[in-house]
Write a protein that holds these residues in place. Structure first.
Motif, PDB file in Angstrom:
ATOM      1  N   SER A 110       0.733  13.317 -14.075  1.00  0.00           N
ATOM      2  CA  SER A 110      -0.032  13.740 -12.902  1.00  0.00           C
ATOM      3  C   SER A 110       0.891  14.234 -11.803  1.00  0.00           C
ATOM      4  O   SER A 110       2.084  13.901 -11.759  1.00  0.00           O
ATOM      5  CB  SER A 110      -0.876  12.579 -12.363  1.00  0.00           C
ATOM      6  N   GLU A 111       0.326  15.033 -10.922  1.00  0.00           N
ATOM      7  CA  GLU A 111       0.970  15.421  -9.674  1.00  0.00           C
ATOM      8  C   GLU A 111      -0.026  15.159  -8.558  1.00  0.00           C
ATOM      9  O   GLU A 111      -1.224  15.431  -8.696  1.00  0.00           O
ATOM     10  CB  GLU A 111       1.375  16.904  -9.678  1.00  0.00           C
ATOM     11  N   PHE A 169      -4.986  15.659  -3.077  1.00  0.00           N
ATOM     12  CA  PHE A 169      -5.183  16.434  -4.302  1.00  0.00           C
ATOM     13  C   PHE A 169      -4.446  15.742  -5.450  1.00  0.00           C
ATOM     14  O   PHE A 169      -3.256  15.440  -5.345  1.00  0.00           O
ATOM     15  CB  PHE A 169      -4.653  17.857  -4.139  1.00  0.00           C
ATOM     16  N   LEU A 170      -5.156  15.529  -6.553  1.00  0.00           N
ATOM     17  CA  LEU A 170      -4.576  14.860  -7.711  1.00  0.00           C
ATOM     18  C   LEU A 170      -4.874  15.679  -8.960  1.00  0.00           C
ATOM     19  O   LEU A 170      -6.035  15.967  -9.258  1.00  0.00           O
ATOM     20  CB  LEU A 170      -5.178  13.459  -7.841  1.00  0.00           C
ATOM     21  N   PHE A 171      -3.823  16.073  -9.672  1.00  0.00           N
ATOM     22  CA  PHE A 171      -3.943  16.875 -10.896  1.00  0.00           C
ATOM     23  C   PHE A 171      -3.467  16.024 -12.074  1.00  0.00           C
ATOM     24  O   PHE A 171      -2.380  15.452 -12.025  1.00  0.00           O
ATOM     25  CB  PHE A 171      -3.120  18.155 -10.773  1.00  0.00           C
ATOM     26  N   LEU A 226       3.998  11.606 -11.801  1.00  0.00           N
ATOM     27  CA  LEU A 226       3.980  10.366 -12.570  1.00  0.00           C
ATOM     28  C   LEU A 226       3.831  10.707 -14.044  1.00  0.00           C
ATOM     29  O   LEU A 226       2.975  11.509 -14.413  1.00  0.00           O
ATOM     30  CB  LEU A 226       2.822   9.475 -12.116  1.00  0.00           C
ATOM     31  N   THR A 227       4.668  10.089 -14.890  1.00  0.00           N
ATOM     32  CA  THR A 227       4.627  10.341 -16.329  1.00  0.00           C
ATOM     33  C   THR A 227       4.635   9.025 -17.086  1.00  0.00           C
ATOM     34  O   THR A 227       5.431   8.133 -16.782  1.00  0.00           O
ATOM     35  CB  THR A 227       5.827  11.184 -16.781  1.00  0.00           C
ATOM     36  N   VAL A 242      -7.301  15.908 -21.831  1.00  0.00           N
ATOM     37  CA  VAL A 242      -8.194  16.148 -20.711  1.00  0.00           C
ATOM     38  C   VAL A 242      -7.364  16.572 -19.506  1.00  0.00           C
ATOM     39  O   VAL A 242      -6.407  15.896 -19.127  1.00  0.00           O
ATOM     40  CB  VAL A 242      -9.005  14.886 -20.357  1.00  0.00           C
ATOM     41  N   TYR A 243      -7.724  17.697 -18.913  1.00  0.00           N
ATOM     42  CA  TYR A 243      -7.058  18.218 -17.717  1.00  0.00           C
ATOM     43  C   TYR A 243      -8.051  18.164 -16.569  1.00  0.00           C
ATOM     44  O   TYR A 243      -9.222  18.518 -16.742  1.00  0.00           O
ATOM     45  CB  TYR A 243      -6.605  19.662 -17.929  1.00  0.00           C
TER      46      TYR A 243
END
Length: 216
Positions: A131-132, A141-143, A118-119, A63-64
């Motif tokens: 995430s970035e 903004f959170l991806f 974060l990984t 999921v993106y």
């Protein structure tokens, strides 16, 4: 507020369009990214004065999503230490859904803006979550990339490399005011809502995965 969380979760875990191509999407007029579906799932809502906007899609069990939350400019951090404290808040709520995962964080920079990556990886190095996050003006903004079946997120680099942030020099991340304790207190409520939403989404995905495995 609980109903607000569950509505977002339902939007995030519904059936996604499967497509080998990646398509351009906008979180606003100056922030763009790509998703692996021509028609992304959209959630756009306001609860208790906090505006939340999300676009998401799924490909090969991953999921993106891109998220945008509006905050007030008076609650921007005063220095890099405060900015980092915002990004660090995301770690506990996400990592608890993967208790055996290895957590790593790194400071990143895109177009001169400070962010954090974060990984979460398993014991053999598969990325289960990545995430970035960037704070720009009064928007967070959170991806995200979330693995639903414990497979490695092989297209994470493609996803993150196609995040387009503004180059406008008027965009700010820090203010010149100085009162760290008051900043953390004021900002935490809004930040916790966003992180709480993300934690619940991931928790539901993990729960669905565990239920499916139990039935096999």
């Amino acid at each position: 507020m609980k109903n607000f969380y569950w509505i977002i979760i339902l939007f995030s875990i519904q059936s996604y369009s499967q497509n080998e191509k990646w398509f351009d999407f906008e979180l606003d007029s100056i922030t763009r990214f790509k998703l692996p579906a021509e028609n992304a799932n959209l959630f756009n809502s306001e609860e208790n004065g906090i505006k939340m906007y999300e676009l998401s899609a799924k490909k090969n069990g991953i999921v993106y999503s891109g998220n945008k939350m509006l905050i007030t400019k008076s609650r921007l951090p005063n220095n890099l230490e405060e900015l980092k404290s915002i990004y660090d808040e995301a770690v506990p709520n996400i990592s608890k859904n993967y208790p055996k995962a290895i957590v790593s964080k790194e400071s990143i920079e895109k177009n001169g803006f400070k962010g954090q990556k974060l990984t979460l990886t398993d014991s053999i190095g598969n990325r289960l979550y990545q995430s970035e996050v960037y704070l720009l003006n009064n928007n967070l903004f959170l991806f995200n990339c979330i693995s639903q079946d414990d497979s490695d997120i092989k297209e994470a680099e493609y996803f993150f490399n196609h995040i387009s942030l503004p180059t406008n020099s008027s965009i700010i991340q820090l203010t010149e005011k100085s009162n760290s304790l008051k900043f953390i207190s004021r900002f935490k409520t809004e930040l916790m809502i966003l992180i709480g939403i993300l934690g619940l989404i991931i928790g539901i995905i993990v729960l669905k995965k565990n239920v499916a495995q139990h039935r096999i």
